[in-house]
Design a protein around this motif. Sequence first.
Motif: not given
Length: 892
Positions: A233-237
């Motif tokens: 999720g962090f890398f999606i952001t």
Amino acid sequence: MERRCAAEPEVACENLPMSSTIEMSEASPGESLLSKYSPAAGGYDEFLDGQGKIREPWRKFAAGLEAMGPHGLGQRYEQGRRLLRENGLMQGVAGFPHGTDRHWELDPLPLLFAKSDWDVLADAVTQRVQLLNLILADLYGPQELLREKLVPPELLFAQRGFLLPCHGVTTPRNIFLHLYAGHLVRGGDGRWSVFADYTQGPPGAGLALENRIVTSRILPTDFHSLHVERLAGFFITFRDTLQMLSLHRNDNPRVVLLSTGPRSPSYFEDAYLARYLGYTLVEGGDLTVRGANVYLKTLGGMLPVDVVLRRMPDDECDPLELVGATMHGVAGLVQAARSGQVAVANALGSGLLESPALMAFLPAICRRWFGTELKLPSVQTWWCGSDEDWLYVESHFDDLAIRPVVATRGQGTIDTASLDSQRRAELLNTVRHHRTAYVAQARVTRSTAPVWHDGKVEPWQIGLRVFVAANREGAYEVMPGGLARAMPPSLGHAAGQAMLQGSNGQSMSQSNPFVSEEGSSRGKDVWILADGPVATVTLLRGQTAAVELRRSSNDLPSRVADNLYWLGRNIERADGLVRHLRTVVVRLTSELEPGGLPELSLLTQVLADDSRPMEALPTDPEELTAALENETLAAMFHETNIGSLDETLRSLYRAASLVRDRISADTWRIVNQLDLDLLSPRAVKTLRLGDTLIVLNQAFNLLSALSGLMTESMTRGPGWRFVDMGRRLERGLTVLRLLRKTLIHCKSESPSLLESVLEIADSAMTYRYRYMTSMQLAPLLDLLLTDETNPRSLGFQLAALADHVRQLPGKDTNPLRNRETRIMIATQAQLRLVDVEALARPRDEGVRWTLDHFLADMTLQVWQLSDSLTDTYFTHTGPSRQLGAVPTDATL
């Protein structure tokens, strides 16, 4: 963006007096894995509380460890090391095996946090990053901090990190920091503080992913039962934020990851992140600025770039306007960013925040802008340029650590306690005369956490790196995890300070602190334990709008095409060497004496490097055997011999590492296995000639698997085409060299020699099927030169090369005007019209001059094709050799 944040509870934890034993809830039969875990008194331990009891987040995990026992944990540690070796992280850094002494060591025990505790820490980190972003926006904009005397002008303008050409450059949504990393330490009172801020191209996020993959595989039951938060999720952001930065193409912008190159300690991570996020990995030479636009140089032309995710320091990004001493960057990048035609993340000039001197002013700035205290303070810092701070530093000099305001190689943190009285006095005098160039910091006390070492669990000191990414709304999100680094207490305070700062005093944005001397420190995964099951998150997601269908295009960067081409050449060169060496070793270790095998001396001489001709062979049988064995071993493992198997495999590994983001994980695993199994210095030194056949067979199997994977798994695009062209060209040159070195002289012709040549060329079975046991030269030449149905023949290689040349992007509309096409037409015509029986007939003095001249001419034309490909597609220059030039004997 709002400047005022609501107050939150301070990041702290009470610290009680610690005992030296663990109170286990249940007694374990035999020796307990954790029973001897004994942290030092007076410090903060992440695993045990002040009464020696296991802290809440660790209890379930500790029970699993006890059930696992020392043997089980040791097995998991070795499994993790094996996974890291397969992925190339246990080698020398930057993809150059055995080139450095830095390694990646991962501890199997993660660092655990309860989600409630992590949320408090994350909130404090977020406040700090918001403050730092506003500071950048002000210092490169209105500079209110200078007017309000919150930052001294002499500190700012004396900073090498403050880039005057970047003043006034705006960024989309006023976001200067798109990715931040902070190195945190927890003191004996349980409070977190920041030792360093990393704001240029913060390394480590990709390594956190690699840590997570390895740790979750060796501890799968614990990972799922403890409900560990996911990182995707962090890398999606982060990826969504980079997409938002494009001012022209928001639907599908072209984002490139700008790397310093393979010599960078973070190159593996650069390649890993580029592949994970789906970005093109580039170096400075792959990009060019035309007008105010940045373009990617590819085989098919120049393609516009919308966003540059940089992984290099500020001053290296633009050799035209910035002060860097290297040429790694892109000339004109500052002007392109100034015009707004390209977005750069992080913004150029953000390295200003990495100066430890700014830490001394953050609390006052936070109170002025946010109306509250800084929730996550820095390690206590005094800037020596301030009169008030200097009075304190001078009177407490023996109790402080001294750091330069700007980190440079060879000038890192100095702990005054580690100096004798004379050196301490000299340092004090230096700082007194250059006060604005130094800061003093309180000594860092680090908490401890469990580490598996030497068959037991020990308390090691740790530092924590956290990562923060901006989102589309301009707010910040903290990665639910991170990287921890464990250091043995035996290193002492001074060494620990140096490790926290980075190697040789470099900025952590320029060095990778998690890759270090083997055994000196360990990386640790960081697990955030949720209260319930965690939803699966992936970067792959459905699209609401239909996407445009695509096929492979010619958008491959020229540098990547060059490296793929040489990867193919080195694969084939290694394969040919292994086949040749096997043929020689089998005969050297047979029941016949070398003197009874006349072809053996000739085949061994072919292995000799052309620039280092083999000395005349002795006539004594024992001396002859020793000389042939020595020459064979030198052709295998002598790394200084040009063309040896050792040197070729190193070149193969290097070429593969340069295109790490372009090859599959399975392909890289085989490449890495070649290095681990065949280039180990320890293994090479102990090998005898009789053992080499096993090694050669192993190398042959790995090379065959590598060739098969690249043949069957690569999309038939320009990348595969250049790999295959390199292989075909090298195989053709190998056949030509073998024939010219062995068959020119009539006296060298014998059935056993012809059989050996066929065996090296992997065509013995086909010859026997066609001609039974009758060994003659003309049929051999037909099979190895003109037969286009034989995949080992020169004709087959030329036919494949001609097909590739037809598919390459041409410079002219008429293919006959293409230099590569003209070379292929002429070479194929000459080969197809040759009379092999005439080539086989001897001429004057028992030498086949016709065959010699034909092979030399073919070799010259193949080299001309190689030069033409290099000139046209790799270096973009004119011809490096005239068409009529004759190569030297070494090139033939």
